[in-house]
Write an enzyme that holds these catalytic residues in place. Structure first.
Site, PDB file in Angstrom:
ATOM      1  N   ASP A 193       1.168  -0.833   0.318  1.00 28.65           N
ATOM      2  CA  ASP A 193      -0.293   0.045   0.314  1.00 28.65           C
ATOM      3  C   ASP A 193       0.969   1.308   0.141  1.00 28.65           C
ATOM      4  O   ASP A 193       2.373   1.136   0.603  1.00 28.65           O
ATOM      5  CB  ASP A 193      -1.315   0.457   1.075  1.00 28.65           C
ATOM      6  CG  ASP A 193      -2.022   1.084   0.803  1.00 28.65           C
ATOM      7  OD1 ASP A 193      -2.541   1.475  -0.162  1.00 28.65           O
ATOM      8  OD2 ASP A 193      -2.555   1.142   3.014  1.00 28.65           O
ATOM      9  N   GLY A 223       0.506   5.460  -5.016  1.00 27.21           N
ATOM     10  CA  GLY A 223      -0.305   7.168  -4.779  1.00 27.21           C
ATOM     11  C   GLY A 223      -0.190   7.974  -4.276  1.00 27.21           C
ATOM     12  O   GLY A 223       0.525   8.774  -4.215  1.00 27.21           O
ATOM     13  N   TRP A 267       2.718   7.901  -1.989  1.00 24.72           N
ATOM     14  CA  TRP A 267       4.033   8.543  -2.333  1.00 24.72           C
ATOM     15  C   TRP A 267       4.644   9.601  -3.729  1.00 24.72           C
ATOM     16  O   TRP A 267       4.760  10.205  -3.054  1.00 24.72           O
ATOM     17  CB  TRP A 267       4.878   6.834  -1.983  1.00 24.72           C
ATOM     18  CG  TRP A 267       6.035   6.763  -2.479  1.00 24.72           C
ATOM     19  CD1 TRP A 267       7.195   7.249  -1.343  1.00 24.72           C
ATOM     20  CD2 TRP A 267       7.031   7.060  -3.610  1.00 24.72           C
ATOM     21  NE1 TRP A 267       8.306   7.288  -2.071  1.00 24.72           N
ATOM     22  CE2 TRP A 267       8.134   7.370  -3.225  1.00 24.72           C
ATOM     23  CE3 TRP A 267       6.825   7.385  -5.131  1.00 24.72           C
ATOM     24  CZ2 TRP A 267       9.245   7.748  -4.329  1.00 24.72           C
ATOM     25  CZ3 TRP A 267       7.638   7.635  -6.238  1.00 24.72           C
ATOM     26  CH2 TRP A 267       9.236   7.468  -5.453  1.00 24.72           C
ATOM     27  N   ARG A 291      -0.215   9.800  -9.430  1.00 26.93           N
ATOM     28  CA  ARG A 291      -0.104   8.049  -9.129  1.00 26.93           C
ATOM     29  C   ARG A 291       0.746   7.062  -9.690  1.00 26.93           C
ATOM     30  O   ARG A 291       1.279   6.077  -8.650  1.00 26.93           O
ATOM     31  CB  ARG A 291      -2.061   7.637  -9.011  1.00 26.93           C
ATOM     32  CG  ARG A 291      -2.476   8.863  -8.086  1.00 26.93           C
ATOM     33  CD  ARG A 291      -3.922   8.596  -8.120  1.00 26.93           C
ATOM     34  NE  ARG A 291      -4.142   6.970  -6.766  1.00 26.93           N
ATOM     35  CZ  ARG A 291      -4.030   6.821  -6.138  1.00 26.93           C
ATOM     36  NH1 ARG A 291      -3.520   7.356  -4.906  1.00 26.93           N
ATOM     37  NH2 ARG A 291      -3.919   5.724  -5.225  1.00 26.93           N
ATOM     38  N   HIS A 294       3.262   3.481  -8.706  1.00 25.11           N
ATOM     39  CA  HIS A 294       2.933   2.457  -8.829  1.00 25.11           C
ATOM     40  C   HIS A 294       4.299   2.005  -9.479  1.00 25.11           C
ATOM     41  O   HIS A 294       4.372   0.577 -10.086  1.00 25.11           O
ATOM     42  CB  HIS A 294       1.803   1.859 -10.066  1.00 25.11           C
ATOM     43  CG  HIS A 294       0.853   2.102  -9.006  1.00 25.11           C
ATOM     44  ND1 HIS A 294       0.466   1.423  -7.670  1.00 25.11           N
ATOM     45  CD2 HIS A 294       0.071   3.075  -9.257  1.00 25.11           C
ATOM     46  CE1 HIS A 294      -1.102   2.032  -7.562  1.00 25.11           C
ATOM     47  NE2 HIS A 294      -1.469   2.739  -7.977  1.00 25.11           N
ATOM     48  N   SER A 330      -6.667  -5.720  -6.153  1.00 24.78           N
ATOM     49  CA  SER A 330      -8.088  -6.305  -5.836  1.00 24.78           C
ATOM     50  C   SER A 330      -9.141  -5.772  -7.259  1.00 24.78           C
ATOM     51  O   SER A 330      -9.042  -4.912  -8.151  1.00 24.78           O
ATOM     52  CB  SER A 330      -8.508  -5.486  -4.555  1.00 24.78           C
ATOM     53  OG  SER A 330      -8.973  -4.894  -5.138  1.00 24.78           O
ATOM     54  N   ARG A 344     -11.160   2.302  -9.990  1.00 22.54           N
ATOM     55  CA  ARG A 344     -10.424   3.162  -9.917  1.00 22.54           C
ATOM     56  C   ARG A 344     -10.717   3.745 -11.384  1.00 22.54           C
ATOM     57  O   ARG A 344     -10.784   3.383 -11.996  1.00 22.54           O
ATOM     58  CB  ARG A 344      -8.426   2.971  -9.381  1.00 22.54           C
ATOM     59  CG  ARG A 344      -8.352   2.236  -8.542  1.00 22.54           C
ATOM     60  CD  ARG A 344      -6.935   2.313  -8.278  1.00 22.54           C
ATOM     61  NE  ARG A 344      -7.356   2.404  -6.658  1.00 22.54           N
ATOM     62  CZ  ARG A 344      -5.714   2.119  -5.932  1.00 22.54           C
ATOM     63  NH1 ARG A 344      -4.361   1.547  -6.737  1.00 22.54           N
ATOM     64  NH2 ARG A 344      -5.816   1.851  -4.807  1.00 22.54           N
ATOM     65  N   LEU A 374      11.410 -20.108  -3.994  1.00 24.90           N
ATOM     66  CA  LEU A 374      10.307 -19.341  -3.897  1.00 24.90           C
ATOM     67  C   LEU A 374       9.271 -19.696  -4.061  1.00 24.90           C
ATOM     68  O   LEU A 374       9.562 -19.840  -5.759  1.00 24.90           O
ATOM     69  CB  LEU A 374      11.136 -17.989  -3.316  1.00 24.90           C
ATOM     70  CG  LEU A 374       9.836 -16.709  -3.234  1.00 24.90           C
ATOM     71  CD1 LEU A 374       9.358 -16.741  -1.798  1.00 24.90           C
ATOM     72  CD2 LEU A 374      10.028 -15.907  -4.100  1.00 24.90           C
ATOM     73  N   ARG A 430      -5.554  -2.408   8.319  1.00 26.25           N
ATOM     74  CA  ARG A 430      -7.266  -2.754   7.897  1.00 26.25           C
ATOM     75  C   ARG A 430      -6.439  -4.406   7.112  1.00 26.25           C
ATOM     76  O   ARG A 430      -5.734  -3.626   6.304  1.00 26.25           O
ATOM     77  CB  ARG A 430      -8.201  -2.578   7.711  1.00 26.25           C
ATOM     78  CG  ARG A 430      -8.008  -1.305   6.256  1.00 26.25           C
ATOM     79  CD  ARG A 430      -9.251   0.162   5.663  1.00 26.25           C
ATOM     80  NE  ARG A 430      -8.457   0.635   4.774  1.00 26.25           N
ATOM     81  CZ  ARG A 430      -8.660   1.193   4.866  1.00 26.25           C
ATOM     82  NH1 ARG A 430      -8.370   1.913   6.354  1.00 26.25           N
ATOM     83  NH2 ARG A 430      -7.722   1.940   3.426  1.00 26.25           N
ATOM     84  N   ILE A 431      -7.061  -5.231   6.391  1.00 25.13           N
ATOM     85  CA  ILE A 431      -6.604  -6.742   6.409  1.00 25.13           C
ATOM     86  C   ILE A 431      -7.447  -5.983   4.627  1.00 25.13           C
ATOM     87  O   ILE A 431      -6.923  -6.330   3.272  1.00 25.13           O
ATOM     88  CB  ILE A 431      -7.218  -8.336   6.344  1.00 25.13           C
ATOM     89  CG1 ILE A 431      -6.920  -7.855   7.933  1.00 25.13           C
ATOM     90  CG2 ILE A 431      -7.049  -8.802   5.944  1.00 25.13           C
ATOM     91  CD1 ILE A 431      -6.888  -9.142   8.365  1.00 25.13           C
ATOM     92  N   GLU A 467      -0.003 -13.507  12.076  1.00 25.57           N
ATOM     93  CA  GLU A 467       0.420 -12.362  13.190  1.00 25.57           C
ATOM     94  C   GLU A 467       0.643 -10.798  11.916  1.00 25.57           C
ATOM     95  O   GLU A 467       1.363 -11.292  11.096  1.00 25.57           O
ATOM     96  CB  GLU A 467       1.985 -12.306  13.388  1.00 25.57           C
ATOM     97  CG  GLU A 467       2.210 -13.917  14.107  1.00 25.57           C
ATOM     98  CD  GLU A 467       2.031 -13.540  14.776  1.00 25.57           C
ATOM     99  OE1 GLU A 467       1.550 -12.320  15.933  1.00 25.57           O
ATOM    100  OE2 GLU A 467       1.107 -15.003  16.237  1.00 25.57           O
TER     101      GLU A 467
END
Length: 253
Positions: free
Chosen positions: A22, A25, A27, A35, A39, A67, A73, A133, A196-197, A209
């Site tokens: 997050d 934009g 930043w 924005r 990205h 998302s 947007r 990975l 928030r999630i 965690e």
């Protein structure tokens, strides 16, 4: 300056880290830029953190890239993000293969433009034999979408007689999720000071965690990652048990 990496307990690393990237934009706006500028610079952070996780031997890294709500947007930002994504995938596939990183995607990829799906499928195919990975990109993803899709599939299989409703348990539901091939994240990091999630891995984060930092994503680097892992390692993970039970299990283990 000595790195926090030296302080990490390499025996207690999380197997799976999930990150909500997050602040791109904001930043950019703080720098008086568009924005999309944020990205664009966020890609460098992705590169740095993927490399950091691979170096530590982290097995799974999930990045929340886009998302289902992000489709709402402004069109120029969505289009710019899609172009950036296609360009990034094309440029990074050699790096993924060189570092033995296997790419996975979770989300409603049918919503992506055709050229984006093509690049994505090519990258998935080209990295499919890698054994290091596992880099999981959540793209056009939301957890509520995922859960609704899982319920639909279970209902379909119940109707076809493949699943007995009385036998449905947590494992059944888990096997119908996008993440059925991966362990649940143990550490979830969110940058940019939001607490928030945001519809991300709601089911899978049940015992993760949670770590929140004010650092904007384009400024997030390996040292910030090490800081998050150190914080994770300082916590006692009880999974609903008491502290005394956990200490007893450790003493007898």
């Amino acid at each position: 300056m000595s790195s926090l990496k030296a302080k990490l307990n390499m025996e207690r690393l999380p197997r799976h880290i999930a990150i909500i990237m997050d602040g791109n934009g904001r930043w950019a706006q703080e720098k008086g830029q568009d924005r999309l500028y944020g990205h664009f610079h966020g890609v460098e952070s992705v590169r740095n953190i993927v490399e950091g996780c691979a170096e530590l031997g982290i097995e799974y890294l999930t990045l929340y890239a886009f998302s289902t709500e992000n489709w709402d947007r402004p069109a120029y930002e969505v289009n710019g993000l899609m172009e950036l994504m296609i360009d990034t995938i094309r440029k990074e596939i050699d790096t993924l293969n060189r570092n033995n990183i296997k790419l996975h995607v979770i989300g409603d990829t049918n919503m992506l433009p055709e050229n984006a799906r093509k690049e994505l499928n090519e990258a998935l195919e080209l990295s499919s034999q890698n054994t290091g990975l596992n880099l999981i990109v959540a793209l056009s993803y939301s957890s509520r979408w995922e859960l609704v899709e899982a319920v639909k599939k279970i209902a379909h299989d119940v109707k076809d007689g493949k699943v007995d409703p009385a036998a449905i348990d947590q494992d059944t539901l888990q096997s119908y999720l996008c993440t059925s091939d991966f362990p649940d994240p143990e550490l979830m990091i969110r940058t940019s000071g939001e607490y928030r999630i945001s519809n991300f891995l709601l089911y899978q984060l049940a015992y993760a965690e949670l770590y929140f930092t004010n650092v904007r994503w384009p400024d997030f680097r390996k040292e910030n990652l090490y800081e998050a892992i150190l914080d994770f390692q300082s916590r006692e993970r009880r999974f609903g048990k008491t502290s005394a039970q956990i200490q007893s299990e450790l003493a007898n283990g």
